[in-house]
Scaffold this motif. Structure first.
Motif, PDB file in Angstrom:
ATOM      1  N   SER A   1       0.793  -1.220   0.049  1.00 60.46           N
ATOM      2  CA  SER A   1      -0.017  -0.016   0.034  1.00 60.46           C
ATOM      3  C   SER A   1       0.941   1.132   0.085  1.00 60.46           C
ATOM      4  CB  SER A   1      -0.751   0.096   1.350  1.00 60.46           C
ATOM      5  OG  SER A   1      -0.158   0.089   2.231  1.00 60.46           O
ATOM      6  N   LYS A   2       0.305   2.109  -0.469  1.00 56.28           N
ATOM      7  CA  LYS A   2       0.872   3.723  -0.456  1.00 56.28           C
ATOM      8  C   LYS A   2       2.251   3.703  -1.113  1.00 56.28           C
ATOM      9  CE  LYS A   2      -2.038   5.138   2.872  1.00 56.28           C
ATOM     10  NZ  LYS A   2      -2.767   5.918   3.622  1.00 56.28           N
ATOM     11  N   ILE A   3       2.204   3.168  -2.451  1.00 57.66           N
ATOM     12  CA  ILE A   3       3.673   2.896  -3.070  1.00 57.66           C
ATOM     13  C   ILE A   3       3.632   3.640  -4.281  1.00 57.66           C
ATOM     14  CG2 ILE A   3       3.943   0.329  -2.406  1.00 57.66           C
ATOM     15  CD1 ILE A   3       2.969  -0.441  -5.073  1.00 57.66           C
ATOM     16  N   SER A   4       4.696   3.730  -5.018  1.00 54.87           N
ATOM     17  CA  SER A   4       4.811   4.685  -6.453  1.00 54.87           C
ATOM     18  C   SER A   4       4.777   3.631  -7.301  1.00 54.87           C
ATOM     19  CB  SER A   4       5.958   5.345  -6.412  1.00 54.87           C
ATOM     20  OG  SER A   4       7.138   4.399  -6.651  1.00 54.87           O
ATOM     21  N   PHE A   5       4.332   4.071  -8.570  1.00 51.17           N
ATOM     22  CA  PHE A   5       4.231   3.142  -9.726  1.00 51.17           C
ATOM     23  C   PHE A   5       5.739   2.614 -10.037  1.00 51.17           C
ATOM     24  CE2 PHE A   5       0.351   5.224 -10.405  1.00 51.17           C
ATOM     25  CZ  PHE A   5      -0.519   4.142 -10.917  1.00 51.17           C
ATOM     26  N   ARG A   6       6.605   3.355 -10.067  1.00 54.22           N
ATOM     27  CA  ARG A   6       8.350   2.744  -9.831  1.00 54.22           C
ATOM     28  C   ARG A   6       8.234   1.509  -9.003  1.00 54.22           C
ATOM     29  NH1 ARG A   6      13.810   6.053  -9.484  1.00 54.22           N
ATOM     30  NH2 ARG A   6      14.942   4.419 -10.024  1.00 54.22           N
ATOM     31  N   GLU A   7       7.891   1.651  -7.793  1.00 54.81           N
ATOM     32  CA  GLU A   7       7.838   0.729  -6.773  1.00 54.81           C
ATOM     33  C   GLU A   7       7.187  -0.531  -7.207  1.00 54.81           C
ATOM     34  OE1 GLU A   7       8.627   3.002  -2.597  1.00 54.81           O
ATOM     35  OE2 GLU A   7       6.806   3.334  -3.722  1.00 54.81           O
ATOM     36  N   ALA A   8       5.943  -0.245  -7.766  1.00 52.64           N
ATOM     37  CA  ALA A   8       4.982  -1.380  -8.230  1.00 52.64           C
ATOM     38  C   ALA A   8       5.988  -2.246  -9.245  1.00 52.64           C
ATOM     39  CB  ALA A   8       3.642  -0.968  -8.768  1.00 52.64           C
ATOM     40  N   ARG A   9       6.432  -1.377 -10.143  1.00 52.95           N
ATOM     41  CA  ARG A   9       7.432  -1.861 -11.489  1.00 52.95           C
ATOM     42  C   ARG A   9       8.466  -2.904 -10.924  1.00 52.95           C
ATOM     43  NH1 ARG A   9       6.146   2.693 -14.081  1.00 52.95           N
ATOM     44  NH2 ARG A   9       8.099   3.579 -13.603  1.00 52.95           N
ATOM     45  N   GLU A  10       9.192  -2.279  -9.791  1.00 49.02           N
ATOM     46  CA  GLU A  10      10.143  -2.891  -9.309  1.00 49.02           C
ATOM     47  C   GLU A  10       9.731  -4.285  -8.516  1.00 49.02           C
ATOM     48  OE1 GLU A  10      12.128  -0.058  -7.060  1.00 49.02           O
ATOM     49  OE2 GLU A  10      13.110   0.921  -8.650  1.00 49.02           O
TER      50      GLU A  10
ATOM     51  N   PHE B   1     -11.053  -6.100 -15.792  1.00 49.56           N
ATOM     52  CA  PHE B   1     -12.103  -6.314 -14.866  1.00 49.56           C
ATOM     53  C   PHE B   1     -13.221  -5.386 -14.903  1.00 49.56           C
ATOM     54  CE2 PHE B   1      -8.445  -7.986 -12.506  1.00 49.56           C
ATOM     55  CZ  PHE B   1      -8.685  -9.565 -12.738  1.00 49.56           C
ATOM     56  N   ASP B   2     -13.249  -4.579 -16.102  1.00 47.53           N
ATOM     57  CA  ASP B   2     -14.216  -3.512 -16.350  1.00 47.53           C
ATOM     58  C   ASP B   2     -13.767  -2.279 -15.650  1.00 47.53           C
ATOM     59  OD1 ASP B   2     -16.226  -2.670 -18.094  1.00 47.53           O
ATOM     60  OD2 ASP B   2     -17.589  -3.098 -16.669  1.00 47.53           O
ATOM     61  N   ILE B   3     -12.480  -1.934 -14.970  1.00 48.99           N
ATOM     62  CA  ILE B   3     -12.064  -1.009 -14.531  1.00 48.99           C
ATOM     63  C   ILE B   3     -10.745  -0.542 -15.525  1.00 48.99           C
ATOM     64  CG2 ILE B   3     -10.397  -0.309 -12.420  1.00 48.99           C
ATOM     65  CD1 ILE B   3     -11.721  -2.806 -11.103  1.00 48.99           C
ATOM     66  N   HIS B   4     -10.747   0.974 -15.783  1.00 45.97           N
ATOM     67  CA  HIS B   4      -9.673   1.493 -16.259  1.00 45.97           C
ATOM     68  C   HIS B   4      -8.737   1.932 -15.543  1.00 45.97           C
ATOM     69  CE1 HIS B   4     -11.987   2.354 -20.080  1.00 45.97           C
ATOM     70  NE2 HIS B   4     -12.896   2.557 -19.253  1.00 45.97           N
ATOM     71  N   ILE B   5      -7.344   1.008 -15.819  1.00 47.57           N
ATOM     72  CA  ILE B   5      -6.287   1.281 -15.095  1.00 47.57           C
ATOM     73  C   ILE B   5      -5.390   2.859 -15.357  1.00 47.57           C
ATOM     74  CG2 ILE B   5      -4.094   0.438 -14.364  1.00 47.57           C
ATOM     75  CD1 ILE B   5      -6.419  -1.401 -13.808  1.00 47.57           C
ATOM     76  N   VAL B   6      -4.954   3.459 -14.325  1.00 46.05           N
ATOM     77  CA  VAL B   6      -4.633   4.896 -14.440  1.00 46.05           C
ATOM     78  C   VAL B   6      -3.120   4.708 -13.749  1.00 46.05           C
ATOM     79  CG1 VAL B   6      -6.642   5.976 -14.700  1.00 46.05           C
ATOM     80  CG2 VAL B   6      -5.638   5.854 -12.406  1.00 46.05           C
ATOM     81  N   GLY B   7      -2.400   5.521 -14.345  1.00 48.26           N
ATOM     82  CA  GLY B   7      -0.856   5.737 -13.621  1.00 48.26           C
ATOM     83  C   GLY B   7       0.081   6.178 -14.853  1.00 48.26           C
ATOM     84  N   VAL B   8       1.435   6.013 -14.203  1.00 48.51           N
ATOM     85  CA  VAL B   8       2.465   6.547 -15.024  1.00 48.51           C
ATOM     86  C   VAL B   8       3.153   5.256 -15.739  1.00 48.51           C
ATOM     87  CG1 VAL B   8       4.593   7.334 -14.668  1.00 48.51           C
ATOM     88  CG2 VAL B   8       3.147   8.066 -13.156  1.00 48.51           C
ATOM     89  N   PRO B   9       3.164   5.554 -17.192  1.00 47.42           N
ATOM     90  CA  PRO B   9       3.470   4.437 -17.865  1.00 47.42           C
ATOM     91  C   PRO B   9       5.001   4.432 -17.919  1.00 47.42           C
ATOM     92  CG  PRO B   9       2.728   6.394 -19.439  1.00 47.42           C
ATOM     93  CD  PRO B   9       2.569   6.706 -17.775  1.00 47.42           C
ATOM     94  N   PRO B  10       5.367   2.956 -18.230  1.00 45.71           N
ATOM     95  CA  PRO B  10       4.353   1.847 -18.568  1.00 45.71           C
ATOM     96  C   PRO B  10       3.878   1.145 -17.158  1.00 45.71           C
ATOM     97  CG  PRO B  10       6.827   1.132 -18.545  1.00 45.71           C
ATOM     98  CD  PRO B  10       6.698   2.343 -18.305  1.00 45.71           C
ATOM     99  N   ILE B  11       2.742   0.568 -17.018  1.00 50.80           N
ATOM    100  CA  ILE B  11       2.155   0.244 -15.821  1.00 50.80           C
ATOM    101  C   ILE B  11       2.356  -1.116 -16.052  1.00 50.80           C
ATOM    102  CG2 ILE B  11       0.099  -0.446 -14.749  1.00 50.80           C
ATOM    103  CD1 ILE B  11      -0.857   2.502 -16.123  1.00 50.80           C
TER     104      ILE B  11
END
Length: 90
Positions: free
Chosen positions: A14-23, A41-51
């Motif tokens: 929780s409370k992570i950055s998109f970079r932390e998620a990629r890593e 899942f019928d949800i649009h994913i938002v964020g800093v590319p690439p996700i």
């Protein structure tokens, strides 16, 4: 439009950055990079590319941003249809 709350999800981080998620997701052998706006899942994913999203067995892991709450890494089990759709893009 879908809602995350309607899925049987688990919060991995929780409370992570998109970079932390990629890593974090880099450790999984099967992973895919998607563009913002990709629909799962019928949800649009938002964020800093690439996700980055990853497959772990029949589970799908992906970052999800809740406005005013931050970004979370989510695991959704039994995601075989979404996993098949991701694989068909590659």
């Amino acid at each position: 439009m879908g809602c995350l709350e309607s899925l049987p999800y688990e919060v991995v981080l929780s409370k992570i950055s998109f970079r932390e998620a990629r890593e974090f997701l880099a450790r999984y052998p099967e992973k895919y990079d998607i563009e913002p706006g990709y629909r799962m899942f019928d949800i649009h994913i938002v964020g800093v590319p690439p996700i980055r999203v990853a497959v772990d067995g029949d589970s799908l892991l992906f970052p999800f941003t809740k406005p005013c709450h931050g970004t979370f890494l989510i695991r959704v089990p039994n995601a075989t249809d979404e996993i098949a759709r991701l694989r068909s893009r590659a």
